[in-house]
Design a protein around this motif. Structure first.
Motif, PDB file in Angstrom:
ATOM      1  N   LEU A 194       8.519  81.294  73.645  1.00  0.00           N
ATOM      2  CA  LEU A 194       8.706  80.374  74.763  1.00  0.00           C
ATOM      3  C   LEU A 194      10.143  80.315  75.255  1.00  0.00           C
ATOM      4  N   ASP A 195      11.105  80.356  74.325  1.00  0.00           N
ATOM      5  CA  ASP A 195      12.504  80.204  74.740  1.00  0.00           C
ATOM      6  C   ASP A 195      13.069  81.467  75.395  1.00  0.00           C
ATOM      7  N   TRP A 201      -3.851  83.786  82.292  1.00  0.00           N
ATOM      8  CA  TRP A 201      -4.017  83.857  80.831  1.00  0.00           C
ATOM      9  C   TRP A 201      -3.648  82.521  80.192  1.00  0.00           C
ATOM     10  N   LEU A 202      -2.519  81.939  80.636  1.00  0.00           N
ATOM     11  CA  LEU A 202      -2.052  80.684  80.065  1.00  0.00           C
ATOM     12  C   LEU A 202      -3.039  79.560  80.343  1.00  0.00           C
ATOM     13  N   SER A 203      -3.616  79.545  81.547  1.00  0.00           N
ATOM     14  CA  SER A 203      -4.559  78.466  81.916  1.00  0.00           C
ATOM     15  C   SER A 203      -5.822  78.513  81.078  1.00  0.00           C
ATOM     16  N   ARG A 204      -6.148  79.625  80.521  1.00  0.00           N
ATOM     17  CA  ARG A 204      -7.367  79.772  79.746  1.00  0.00           C
ATOM     18  C   ARG A 204      -7.176  79.453  78.260  1.00  0.00           C
ATOM     19  N   GLN A 205      -5.915  79.212  77.854  1.00  0.00           N
ATOM     20  CA  GLN A 205      -5.675  78.885  76.455  1.00  0.00           C
ATOM     21  C   GLN A 205      -5.952  77.393  76.209  1.00  0.00           C
ATOM     22  N   PRO A 206      -6.461  77.053  75.031  1.00  0.00           N
ATOM     23  CA  PRO A 206      -6.733  75.636  74.724  1.00  0.00           C
ATOM     24  C   PRO A 206      -5.444  74.827  74.578  1.00  0.00           C
ATOM     25  N   ILE A 223       2.112  73.207  77.578  1.00  0.00           N
ATOM     26  CA  ILE A 223       2.457  74.628  77.384  1.00  0.00           C
ATOM     27  C   ILE A 223       2.704  74.910  75.914  1.00  0.00           C
ATOM     28  N   ALA A 224       3.320  73.937  75.199  1.00  0.00           N
ATOM     29  CA  ALA A 224       3.590  74.153  73.778  1.00  0.00           C
ATOM     30  C   ALA A 224       2.297  74.279  72.990  1.00  0.00           C
ATOM     31  N   GLU A 225       1.289  73.416  73.361  1.00  0.00           N
ATOM     32  CA  GLU A 225       0.022  73.506  72.661  1.00  0.00           C
ATOM     33  C   GLU A 225      -0.689  74.821  72.983  1.00  0.00           C
ATOM     34  N   ARG A 226      -0.608  75.247  74.256  1.00  0.00           N
ATOM     35  CA  ARG A 226      -1.260  76.495  74.643  1.00  0.00           C
ATOM     36  C   ARG A 226      -0.579  77.711  73.995  1.00  0.00           C
ATOM     37  N   ALA A 227       0.698  77.591  73.623  1.00  0.00           N
ATOM     38  CA  ALA A 227       1.416  78.690  72.990  1.00  0.00           C
ATOM     39  C   ALA A 227       0.961  78.915  71.561  1.00  0.00           C
ATOM     40  N   GLY A 228       0.280  77.938  70.985  1.00  0.00           N
ATOM     41  CA  GLY A 228      -0.251  78.089  69.638  1.00  0.00           C
ATOM     42  C   GLY A 228       0.821  78.003  68.572  1.00  0.00           C
ATOM     43  N   SER A 229       0.423  78.337  67.353  1.00  0.00           N
ATOM     44  CA  SER A 229       1.349  78.215  66.214  1.00  0.00           C
ATOM     45  C   SER A 229       2.494  79.218  66.300  1.00  0.00           C
ATOM     46  N   ALA A 230       2.261  80.356  66.939  1.00  0.00           N
ATOM     47  CA  ALA A 230       3.325  81.358  67.050  1.00  0.00           C
ATOM     48  C   ALA A 230       4.303  81.029  68.162  1.00  0.00           C
ATOM     49  N   GLN A 231       3.930  80.030  68.999  1.00  0.00           N
ATOM     50  CA  GLN A 231       4.783  79.626  70.127  1.00  0.00           C
ATOM     51  C   GLN A 231       5.142  80.829  71.032  1.00  0.00           C
TER      52      GLN A 231
END
Length: 456
Positions: free
Chosen positions: A126-127, A139-144, A148-156
């Motif tokens: 992200l940074d 692609w980003l809009s389809r992530q749960p 944005i941080a939540e959509r980035a998942g654990s790997a960010q």
């Protein structure tokens, strides 16, 4: 027309394969594939034939350089042929010229190989995200997730557009293709001149081969692919000086490769030109010989049907000042006359004594080219027999002597046959080294004996 009968000679090209139809031919050497070493006896025979062809072409191409000084064409060419008698002095070729001209060009390009920044989509922290396109946003809009941080998942990480260096440009693909082709041709040239390792040309070509081979590896490691022939040059290839030179010289090498097919097929024609030049040089060496007429020699940038040059007939006329004789060298005459037509001779000497009323004397010259060494004794016997049979046809001129000039294929030799008043000499000679030195000496001796025949 000979006594009301139309006659002609058909010359068939050498096949590109070991067999051919119309007419059927088998067992011909196959021209080696570019960049491959011979692996068996058949391929080795093809490599030897190709080397011989290139040497013959080199002797003919030296005429082009000699033509730069029209007043001293044959003396300059004679010096070039003398140098060719020493195998430690290898022949000039396009790859030799380029090895000298292109070394600094390649060194310049290696320091500044062009690259471009191309966009790619990949998962990015992200940074570090700087740019996103429509596909990335979809692609980003389809992530749960609601942010944005939540959509980035654990790997960010999210899908974003990044720019990466890319060397696979058209100009670099041309550079890759040129370096690969030049390296193969340089290796082929070096293989043909094993005895010239100390010459400047050999050292230059060897250094060029190493430089191009290293460049091929470098470009391959950078992910550059090879350009195909027939590409349309882009702005860089047209405007950048170094890349433009690479493109121009690549085209020259490609044209040389394409021309080899035609040269291979019509080697017999090239050999005839070689024999004609050898005879002219033998006469020009005579101290009393004066070149009184010479047909304009029209040099072809590329061989046409195996012929590198064309000229009016005769190609040269010499006057022997002290002996008072005129010698004409006729190559492929348009009106050969009855004797030459029946003899199937494409070359002839016409010797005339202006002070006498005797008819001109002709010497038939046969230039048979073969992939295997001819039996000189058998050839001389057959040709002498033919000359004897032609004597009843001689009315307005005399033709009792003949000369056969054929490739030596490793051993220069001369055989003479006499039958009554007919004399025939068969000479096996080569385009370089000892084959050229010894073979040309035999040609010189025969030509002089014919010119001074019957002289007081």
């Amino acid at each position: 027309m000979v006594r009301g009968t139309e006659m002609g000679t058909v010359l068939f090209p050498y096949p590109k394969r070991d067999h051919a139809e119309n007419p059927p031919r088998e067992g011909f050497p196959v021209r080696p594939r570019r960049g491959q070493e011979p692996t068996n006896a058949a391929e080795e025979a093809g490599a030897i034939a190709l080397r011989h062809m290139n040497e013959v072409i080199a002797r003919i191409q030296e005429l082009e350089e000699a033509l730069e000084d029209p007043a001293n064409v044959w003396s300059r060419l004679r010096e070039a042929w003398r140098a060719a008698e020493d195998e430690a002095k290898p022949r000039m070729a396009e790859i030799v010229r380029q090895s000298r001209r292109m070394q600094p060009v390649l060194q310049d390009l290696i320091k500044r190989i062009r690259r471009v920044l191309r966009r790619h989509r990949e998962l990015t922290p992200l940074d570090r995200v700087q740019e996103m396109d429509r596909a990335s946003m979809v692609w980003l809009s389809r992530q749960p997730g609601r942010s944005i941080a939540e959509r980035a998942g654990s790997a960010q990480r999210i899908l974003a557009t990044v720019r990466r260096e890319n060397f696979d440009t058209l100009e670099n693909r041309v550079l890759f293709a040129y370096a690969k082709l030049a390296s193969e041709l340089a290796r082929e040239w070096l293989r043909e001149h094993p005895r010239a390792t100390r010459s400047d040309r050999y050292i230059s070509v060897d250094a060029f081969r190493k430089a191009t081979r290293s460049l091929v590896k470098l470009l391959s490691d950078l992910g550059v692919t090879e350009a195909q022939a027939g590409i349309t040059p882009n702005y860089v290839l047209m405007q950048d000086r170094s890349y433009h030179e690479v493109h121009e010289n690549w085209i020259r090498l490609l044209e040389r490769q394409k021309a080899e097919d035609d040269l291979w097929a019509w080697q017999a024609e090239t050999w005839t030109d070689f024999a004609v030049v050898a005879i002219i040089l033998a006469i020009d060496e005579l101290e009393e010989a004066e070149l009184v007429a010479q047909s304009p020699v029209d040099w072809h940038y590329e061989a046409v049907g195996g012929k590198w040059f064309s000229q009016d007939r005769p190609i040269a006329v010499f006057w022997l000042r002290e002996t008072n004789r005129v010698v004409e060298i006729m190559s492929r005459p348009e009106a050969p006359g009855t004797l030459l037509t029946v003899a199937r001779a494409h070359v002839a000497l016409r010797i005339t004594d202006p002070s006498r009323s005797d008819p001109p004397r002709r010497v038939a010259v046969w230039t048979p080219h073969a992939m295997l060494r001819l039996d000189l004794e058998e050839a001389a016997t057959e040709a002498a027999s033919l000359l004897q049979q032609l004597q009843p046809l001689a009315t307005s001129e005399i033709m009792r002597d003949g000369l056969i000039m054929t490739p030596a294929w490793g051993r220069a030799e001369a055989v003479e046959e006499k039958r009554g008043n007919v004399r025939l000499k068969a000479i096996a000679l080569g385009p370089s080294g000892d084959e050229l030195s010894r073979g040309f000496s035999e040609v010189r001796a025969f030509v002089r004996s014919e010119i001074y025949k019957g002289a007081a």
